[in-house]
Write a protein that holds these residues in place. Structure first.
Motif, PDB file in Angstrom:
ATOM      1  N   VAL A 199       0.811  -1.215   0.000  1.00  0.00           N
ATOM      2  CA  VAL A 199       0.000   0.000   0.000  1.00  0.00           C
ATOM      3  C   VAL A 199       0.845   1.267   0.000  1.00  0.00           C
ATOM      4  N   LEU A 200       1.949   1.279   0.736  1.00  0.00           N
ATOM      5  CA  LEU A 200       2.685   2.522   0.930  1.00  0.00           C
ATOM      6  C   LEU A 200       3.796   2.741  -0.096  1.00  0.00           C
ATOM      7  N   ASP A 201       4.436   1.668  -0.551  1.00  0.00           N
ATOM      8  CA  ASP A 201       5.611   1.818  -1.420  1.00  0.00           C
ATOM      9  C   ASP A 201       5.291   1.775  -2.910  1.00  0.00           C
ATOM     10  N   ARG A 202       4.051   1.514  -3.271  1.00  0.00           N
ATOM     11  CA  ARG A 202       3.705   1.488  -4.683  1.00  0.00           C
ATOM     12  C   ARG A 202       2.285   2.016  -4.853  1.00  0.00           C
ATOM     13  N   PRO A 203       1.997   2.594  -6.009  1.00  0.00           N
ATOM     14  CA  PRO A 203       0.659   3.144  -6.227  1.00  0.00           C
ATOM     15  C   PRO A 203      -0.403   2.045  -6.231  1.00  0.00           C
ATOM     16  N   LEU A 204      -1.568   2.397  -5.742  1.00  0.00           N
ATOM     17  CA  LEU A 204      -2.698   1.485  -5.838  1.00  0.00           C
ATOM     18  C   LEU A 204      -3.181   1.415  -7.278  1.00  0.00           C
ATOM     19  N   PRO A 205      -3.877   0.338  -7.638  1.00  0.00           N
ATOM     20  CA  PRO A 205      -4.458   0.301  -8.982  1.00  0.00           C
ATOM     21  C   PRO A 205      -5.363   1.512  -9.215  1.00  0.00           C
ATOM     22  N   SER A 206      -5.384   1.982 -10.431  1.00  0.00           N
ATOM     23  CA  SER A 206      -6.176   3.176 -10.750  1.00  0.00           C
ATOM     24  C   SER A 206      -7.655   2.955 -10.489  1.00  0.00           C
ATOM     25  N   GLU A 207      -8.087   1.674 -10.496  1.00  0.00           N
ATOM     26  CA  GLU A 207      -9.515   1.393 -10.276  1.00  0.00           C
ATOM     27  C   GLU A 207      -9.952   1.621  -8.831  1.00  0.00           C
ATOM     28  N   VAL A 208      -9.004   1.721  -7.889  1.00  0.00           N
ATOM     29  CA  VAL A 208      -9.352   2.002  -6.501  1.00  0.00           C
ATOM     30  C   VAL A 208      -9.827   3.457  -6.409  1.00  0.00           C
ATOM     31  N   THR A 209     -11.034   3.628  -5.940  1.00  0.00           N
ATOM     32  CA  THR A 209     -11.632   4.972  -5.935  1.00  0.00           C
ATOM     33  C   THR A 209     -11.539   5.658  -4.578  1.00  0.00           C
ATOM     34  N   ARG A 210     -10.958   5.000  -3.591  1.00  0.00           N
ATOM     35  CA  ARG A 210     -10.937   5.551  -2.236  1.00  0.00           C
ATOM     36  C   ARG A 210      -9.546   6.044  -1.863  1.00  0.00           C
TER      37      ARG A 210
END
Length: 532
Positions: free
Chosen positions: A248-259
């Motif tokens: 969660v902290l060291d890499r971006p979340l998938p773009s589909e995550v809206t929160r």
């Protein structure tokens, strides 16, 4: 004879509907030191003053000495000269005091395990007795019992004793209603046979190895040291914070995550102010925010603040992140962080948070109580002072610091009814899932513990072994997918741990909990029942 007392205790527990404590009943007549462990756990939870504690402690120790003398006389092998009953009586009453003094700190730690709901604390209270049992079981009949190694047969009977008590506790909890009474009676018969075998094994050993070496005191020192090794060993298991950082902290979340996401790490964690790779993600700070709204760096001691203070800081952080991103907020909490996030949803409900992920929450925390140090009355008052002494000695020896009265621990004590009944319950409008290591099964009495989706996975508290699977499921949940996993061994581990839990203090019995009346899972066997 050894079956009557377990049956009486089991009958009382069934009559009262005290389902959480049924697994303890077979230990009433167990072989030393488990019988004393049984007595002191009840005493350490159920006393309200110093004089009451001393009165019942005296009764327990003298009664144990008398009862053990009777069992030794009955089990003495034919053809072997027996000392006088008076000698055996003096020996066993004195040893009851000695064994009580040795077991006392571990019984107090078992109560601490009921407060914090951590399996390693429970293990720390049990391992010393398991290691010393073969040595102590010679004490009732052998003059120089502190010298020499116990025989292999005595070690074998001691191991069987532990297995019998564990299985009997599981069966007492598993059978319905009054069937607990005959099961406890059968366990008592087994206790009698084990007393007979251990007495014979201690007396008829043909050769004592290391006969001049004071092995028992050395074993006692080793037993004291073993609990200190458990936390570093559990730290070797890959920790939640490590893979939360990777996932969660060291890499971006998938773009589909809206929160937007706030990550709340656990007790003793540290934060140096590093910014996550994804601007939608923030690290929760136990020190709050700087003037620009960024989480402040914090040290391990900062995690000791009360849950109420953490909730206040989380409220500010949720509000700032929600306004900055314009997104709903998901809370991802581990251990203490999970407790803070769930308490936030109960006490500061708003529309900004619609997702909660809990890793290793403290299930059934607050099952016992002790008053603050300025109070000289209240359930567990002596237990509290014993724990303060134990923690002070641990600090001298290089312990982790903190103590039984630090604000976070007092939060678990003061809000125990909520944590016992409501922690693992749904919150309207919020998607919730809890990732549970298998050791969680040994941290609380058997029975229903959750009405939210759970994902059970091998691991210890704060460390889940299959990190890749958990990372993938975490992202899936943030994407809105339903997840859950139940492992077949989990309910069995719950039952097998039932014998070694300290008996819980009923919610209704404690005036300190009068402002938060809740149904008691210790009697109902259920959670999430509506508050009275």
């Amino acid at each position: 004879m050894t079956s009557l007392s377990p049956m009486i205790e089991a009958a009382v527990l069934v009559f009262l509907g005290f389902v959480a404590a049924k697994g303890i009943a077979p230990q009433v007549t167990a072989v030393w030191p488990y019988d004393t462990y049984h007595d002191l756990r009840w005493l350490y939870v159920y006393h309200r003053s110093w004089w009451e504690y001393l009165l019942w402690l005296s009764y327990v120790l003298v009664t144990r000495g008398l009862f053990t003398t009777l069992l030794v006389v009955l089990a003495w092998p034919e053809g072997l000269r027996r000392p006088s009953v008076w000698w055996l009586l003096r020996r066993n009453v004195g040893l009851a005091v000695l064994v009580g003094g040795f077991v006392a700190p571990w019984a107090a730690i078992s109560v601490a395990a009921s407060v914090v709901a951590l399996s390693w604390v429970l293990l720390a209270s049990l391992l010393p007795m398991f290691l010393l049992a073969p040595f102590l079981q010679r004490a009732a009949v052998v003059g120089h019992w502190w010298r020499g190694l116990p025989s292999l047969s005595l070690v074998g009977w001691s191991l069987l004793n532990f297995v019998v008590l564990t299985v009997a506790g599981a069966l007492c909890w598993s059978v319905p209603g009054w069937w607990t009474v005959p099961v406890a009676g059968v366990a008592g018969v087994c206790n009698g046979l084990l007393w007979n075998r251990t007495v014979r094994a201690a007396l008829l050993s043909s050769r004592v190895r290391w006969a001049r070496v004071p092995v028992t005191p050395l074993a006692a020192l080793l037993a004291v040291a073993v609990p200190l090794v458990i936390p570093p060993v559990t730290d070797l298991v890959p920790g939640n914070e490590q893979w939360i950082k990777t996932a969660v902290l060291d890499r971006p979340l998938p773009s589909e995550v809206t929160r937007a996401v706030i990550v709340l790490t656990g007790y003793g964690s540290e934060y140096g102010g590093e910014q996550p790779a994804d601007p939608r993600v923030q690290r929760f700070s136990y020190r709050g925010l700087d003037p620009d709204g960024k989480p402040l760096a914090y040290q391990a001691q900062d995690t000791r603040i009360s849950v109420a203070d953490s909730v206040r800081l989380l409220e500010q952080q949720v509000d700032r992140l929600h306004r900055r991103t314009g997104r709903k907020v998901a809370l991802v909490g581990e251990s203490e962080g999970a407790m803070v996030a769930r308490t936030y949803l109960a006490r500061r409900r708003d529309q900004a948070v619609d997702t909660l992920v809990m890793f290793s929450p403290l299930i059934y925390a607050g099952r016992a109580y002790y008053p603050p140090p300025h109070q000289d009355q209240g359930w567990g008052v002596v237990t509290g002072w014993q724990l303060r002494v134990i923690f002070a000695l641990a600090d001298i020896g290089g312990g982790a610091g903190g103590g039984p009265d630090e604000p976070f621990i007092r939060s678990l004590l003061d809000d125990a009814p909520f944590y016992r009944n409501q922690l693992m319950c749904p919150v309207p409008g919020v998607r919730i899932v809890a990732f549970l290591p298998t050791t969680t099964a040994a941290e609380a009495p058997p029975g229903e513990y959750a009405r939210i989706p759970v994902f059970q996975i091998p691991g210890v508290h704060g460390g889940l072994l299959d990190q890749r699977q958990v990372q993938d499921r975490l992202v899936d949940f943030l994407l809105g997918k339903p997840i859950g996993q139940h492992r077949g061994e989990y309910p069995w581990l719950q039952r097998l741990g039932a014998a070694w839990q300290a008996p819980p203090l009923p919610i209704a019995a404690n005036p300190a909990w009068a402002d938060n009346p809740q149904p008691d899972p210790a009697f109902t066997g259920k959670v999430c029942l509506p508050a009275r």
